[in-house]
Design an enzyme around this catalytic site. Sequence first.
Site, PDB file in Angstrom:
ATOM      1  N   LYS A  30       0.845  -1.210   0.000  1.00 35.84           N
ATOM      2  CA  LYS A  30       0.000   0.000   0.000  1.00 35.84           C
ATOM      3  C   LYS A  30       0.875   1.253   0.000  1.00 35.84           C
ATOM      4  O   LYS A  30       0.658   2.173  -0.791  1.00 35.84           O
ATOM      5  CB  LYS A  30      -0.877  -0.019   1.253  1.00 35.84           C
ATOM      6  N   ARG A 129      -9.727  12.845  11.507  1.00 34.52           N
ATOM      7  CA  ARG A 129      -8.275  12.744  11.728  1.00 34.52           C
ATOM      8  C   ARG A 129      -7.629  14.131  11.612  1.00 34.52           C
ATOM      9  O   ARG A 129      -8.045  14.953  10.793  1.00 34.52           O
ATOM     10  CB  ARG A 129      -7.671  11.724  10.750  1.00 34.52           C
ATOM     11  N   ASP A 317       1.511  -0.310  11.588  1.00 40.69           N
ATOM     12  CA  ASP A 317       0.404  -0.929  10.852  1.00 40.69           C
ATOM     13  C   ASP A 317       0.342  -2.446  11.037  1.00 40.69           C
ATOM     14  O   ASP A 317      -0.541  -3.104  10.475  1.00 40.69           O
ATOM     15  CB  ASP A 317       0.496  -0.588   9.362  1.00 40.69           C
TER      16      ASP A 317
HETATM   17  O1  S3P Z   1       3.358   7.258   4.994  1.00 44.57           O
HETATM   18  C1  S3P Z   1       2.569   6.312   4.921  1.00 44.57           C
HETATM   19  O2  S3P Z   1       2.263   5.771   3.817  1.00 44.57           O
HETATM   20  C2  S3P Z   1       1.960   5.799   6.150  1.00 44.57           C
HETATM   21  C3  S3P Z   1       2.439   6.202   7.385  1.00 44.57           C
HETATM   22  C4  S3P Z   1       1.922   5.679   8.664  1.00 44.57           C
HETATM   23  O3  S3P Z   1       1.150   6.680   9.280  1.00 44.57           O
HETATM   24  P1  S3P Z   1       1.664   7.637  10.472  1.00 44.57           P
HETATM   25  O4  S3P Z   1       2.868   8.346  10.019  1.00 44.57           O
HETATM   26  O5  S3P Z   1       0.512   8.564  10.672  1.00 44.57           O
HETATM   27  O6  S3P Z   1       1.934   6.751  11.643  1.00 44.57           O
HETATM   28  C5  S3P Z   1       1.063   4.435   8.453  1.00 44.57           C
HETATM   29  O7  S3P Z   1       0.343   4.142   9.622  1.00 44.57           O
HETATM   30  C6  S3P Z   1       0.114   4.595   7.295  1.00 44.57           C
HETATM   31  O8  S3P Z   1      -0.643   3.449   7.090  1.00 44.57           O
HETATM   32  C7  S3P Z   1       0.843   4.856   6.020  1.00 44.57           C
HETATM   33  C1  PEP Z   2      -3.509   4.019   9.065  1.00 42.18           C
HETATM   34  C2  PEP Z   2      -3.470   3.475   7.856  1.00 42.18           C
HETATM   35  O1  PEP Z   2      -3.563   4.167   6.695  1.00 42.18           O
HETATM   36  P1  PEP Z   2      -3.732   5.732   6.391  1.00 42.18           P
HETATM   37  O2  PEP Z   2      -3.084   6.495   7.483  1.00 42.18           O
HETATM   38  O3  PEP Z   2      -3.020   5.898   5.078  1.00 42.18           O
HETATM   39  O4  PEP Z   2      -5.202   5.985   6.275  1.00 42.18           O
HETATM   40  C3  PEP Z   2      -3.280   2.012   7.697  1.00 42.18           C
HETATM   41  O5  PEP Z   2      -3.067   1.579   6.560  1.00 42.18           O
HETATM   42  O6  PEP Z   2      -3.356   1.259   8.679  1.00 42.18           O
END
Ligand code: S3P
Ligand code: PEP
Length: 441
Positions: A30, A129, A317
């Site tokens: 992802k 958020r 995650d």
């Molecule tokens: O940069 C990214 O693609 C992500 C950063 C993370 O978030 P946080 O930086 O808010 O922890 C992760 O939890 C999210 O699913 C994807």
């Molecule tokens: C928190 C997640 O994604 P995002 O922050 O991109 O919504 C996730 O993939 O668990």
Amino acid sequence: MSADGLPEKFDVIVHPAAELRGELRAQPSKNYTTRYLLAAALAEGESRVVGVATSEDAGAMLRCLEDWGAGVELVGGDAVIRGFGSSPRSGVTLNPGNAGAVARFLMGVAALTTGTAFVTDYPDSLGRRPQGDLLEALSRLGARVQSRDGMFPLSISGPVRGGVVEVSAERSSQYASALMFLGPLLPDGLELRLTGDIKSHAPLRQTLDTLAAFGVQASASDDLSRISIPGGQAFRAGRVLVPGDYPGSAAILAAAVTRPGEVRLSNLREQDLQGEREAVAVLREMGADIVRDGDVLTVRGGRPLHAVTRDGDGFTDAVQALTGAAALADGTTTWENVYTLRLKECDRISDTRRELQRLGLTVTETQNSLTVTGTPSLAGGVTADGHGDHRMIMLLTVLGLSAQAPIRITGAHHIRKSYPMFFRHLETLGARFEYPEATRA
Ligand SMILES: O=C(O)C1=C[C@@H](OP(=O)(O)O)[C@@H](O)[C@H](O)C1
Ligand SMILES: C=C(OP(=O)(O)O)C(=O)O
């Protein structure tokens, strides 16, 4: 019907699985899919992102890039992107769905336009958020920003020139990543100063890695508190290959280690910047039998597991998936330094405590940690709330596979945010699910 052949909205009834056995290929990452697609759009000319994710978050990024003027074509499993370079269309309203990273990255890039509006059709999730830290940094750079108390809906108008700017990295790394995509295209570049207790270092390194893959210069201090991005650069169009996804695979691994049988999971490279790669080490520390041969992990499941105490920020995650294993392990597991889990699709500390307690488990929380005491025998036979959160749904599914009686998870279609084939993949390993009509939106 969606590509997974399941109804548009559904609950899932997870039946106990005697064993899990078979082979799977990890789905595409992802976090690399969202990054590569955006970088491709920021390049001029045609890029090919090989093996893109098919999740809702990937779809959200593609939709928004198209709305901004990129050419998007899906060819087999690849995305062919004709970029808009440093000139996304102005005056467009983007809807990133429920995708936090997609929303934040696009908000950074929106400072290249003379006006972009952002809305979401998930007011109870993405709409709650926090975006204020990124909006503040953008406004310090000279952008005009409007929002509902630092949350969606919002709008951002550039242009900005760049320079030195502070951004808080205490609540999310995504704000700094957003500015890292913007910086190279500004006349003066960006000297980023990340303030507060920096969280989620791993995704920041994935962003640096993505910039490098598209020929963009950037340098960072070891602790990532200073990131320097010269201005006047261009993203170079090209061909990039999306690696396998560790966060989603962590849930498959958690299921495989907690049931008897043998599962082989391929497409998970050993050298990878995804922090959730650490899930393999954590499960091994808990006593799981996982052997790596190149990009293939082989799990021999059903070994007794024991509790651990770990700082979870390096693998945010995967914390939900690992909580599934912890709930079935001997002893009391604590995930420390996980405050940011409260700011995800749901409150992944309090909501998780509530759902696990509903299942009869002993769980406590602090502002910054989650503690669960495992049980050798989970009764099941209840309906649990998926909280519209794909990772909560993964956790509850892991538990349902090991319970004495089936568990129903409401709103299970939200799995599609990151892992649309999750249930189908587990079915090929022998799991059994029913998909009744959804009782949660
Ligand atoms: O940069 C990214 O693609 C992500 C950063 C993370 O978030 P946080 O930086 O808010 O922890 C992760 O939890 C999210 O699913 C994807
Ligand atoms: C928190 C997640 O994604 P995002 O922050 O991109 O919504 C996730 O993939 O668990």
